[in-house]
Write an enzyme that holds these catalytic residues in place. Sequence first.
Site, short mmCIF file in Angstrom:
data_model
loop_
_atom_site.label_atom_id
_atom_site.label_comp_id
_atom_site.label_asym_id
_atom_site.label_seq_id
_atom_site.Cartn_x
_atom_site.Cartn_y
_atom_site.Cartn_z
N GLY A 1 14.37 12.28 -27.36
CA GLY A 1 15.20 12.76 -26.26
C GLY A 1 15.40 14.26 -26.33
N SER A 2 15.51 14.77 -27.56
CA SER A 2 15.61 16.20 -27.80
C SER A 2 14.55 16.63 -28.81
CB SER A 2 16.99 16.56 -28.37
OG SER A 2 18.02 16.22 -27.48
N GLU A 3 14.20 17.91 -28.75
CA GLU A 3 13.41 18.50 -29.82
C GLU A 3 14.38 19.00 -30.88
OE1 GLU A 3 10.86 21.54 -28.37
OE2 GLU A 3 9.55 20.14 -27.29
N VAL A 4 14.14 18.63 -32.12
CA VAL A 4 15.00 19.03 -33.23
C VAL A 4 14.21 20.00 -34.11
CG1 VAL A 4 16.44 18.25 -35.14
CG2 VAL A 4 16.12 16.78 -33.14
N ASP B 1 26.78 4.48 -32.11
CA ASP B 1 25.41 4.38 -32.64
C ASP B 1 25.37 4.63 -34.14
OD1 ASP B 1 22.71 3.82 -32.32
OD2 ASP B 1 22.17 5.92 -31.98
N LYS C 1 18.96 21.82 -31.70
CA LYS C 1 18.53 20.73 -30.80
C LYS C 1 18.37 21.26 -29.39
CE LYS C 1 19.86 16.55 -30.95
NZ LYS C 1 20.62 15.27 -30.91
N ILE D 1 11.11 19.19 -36.44
CA ILE D 1 11.34 18.14 -37.44
C ILE D 1 11.75 16.81 -36.83
CG2 ILE D 1 11.91 19.74 -39.30
CD1 ILE D 1 14.85 19.30 -38.73
N GLY D 2 11.86 16.75 -35.49
CA GLY D 2 12.22 15.48 -34.87
C GLY D 2 12.13 15.56 -33.36
#
Length: 231
Positions: free
Chosen positions: A18-21, A130, A34, A14-15
């Site tokens: 920098g990371s796979e979510v 952030d 994550k 789903i995202g």
Amino acid sequence: MITEIADYRLIKLIGTNGSEVWLAKKNGKQYVVKIPKMNILKTFTRKDIEEFLEKAETWKKLSEKHENIVKIYEYGLKPLPYIVMEYCETNLREILREKGNLSIEETKDIAVKILEALNIAHHHGVVYRDIKPENILFHEEKPKIGDWGIAKILLRTTTKTGYTGTPMYSAPEQLDPKEYGEVDWRTDIWQIGCLLYEMITGEPPFQAEYPGRLAFKILTEEPEPITTAPQ
């Protein structure tokens, strides 16, 4: 391809940032997992692993102290470094995209809860750095700060330098630390101000076509005043 981590079945990507979510399931309940991207994992050093574990543990402890911080259930290193967190149905960016802007009451309700969560983080020596609509998540209509990936732990000195954050919501010290000093809790307050402005008006306070122009506006200009309160 990995389809399961720590008994959590990976359902859907789903995202990626920098990371796979991943949307995941365990015992019929939805979670988010994550995982650092493979190209990043290939360059992981022992220090990177230590930092990953430190940030994951910090996030987990903070999430146990305040309900408006996305809850971390567990984290680990095998078969890959991972973090398991609560599933949130939407985020503030999606809400603003749908509604345009929020009322004063809606804005105040969200802001108070986010500020309370940040206060807990600041008291534990953590600055988020952030704050932006994409990182304000909602679970059962409750706002929560998510993605503590670049949170700075102030109680620990670090040799890492360089810019971190999102340009459109950056505080002056993130753009020019030599002139404005180091990032600290006031950075989060600046970004909350940007968030409040956008919730009320539907637009961020500083916008520009090019990054250099955007930075110049943040450092030298005032945003357009809010002249009409939303209903």
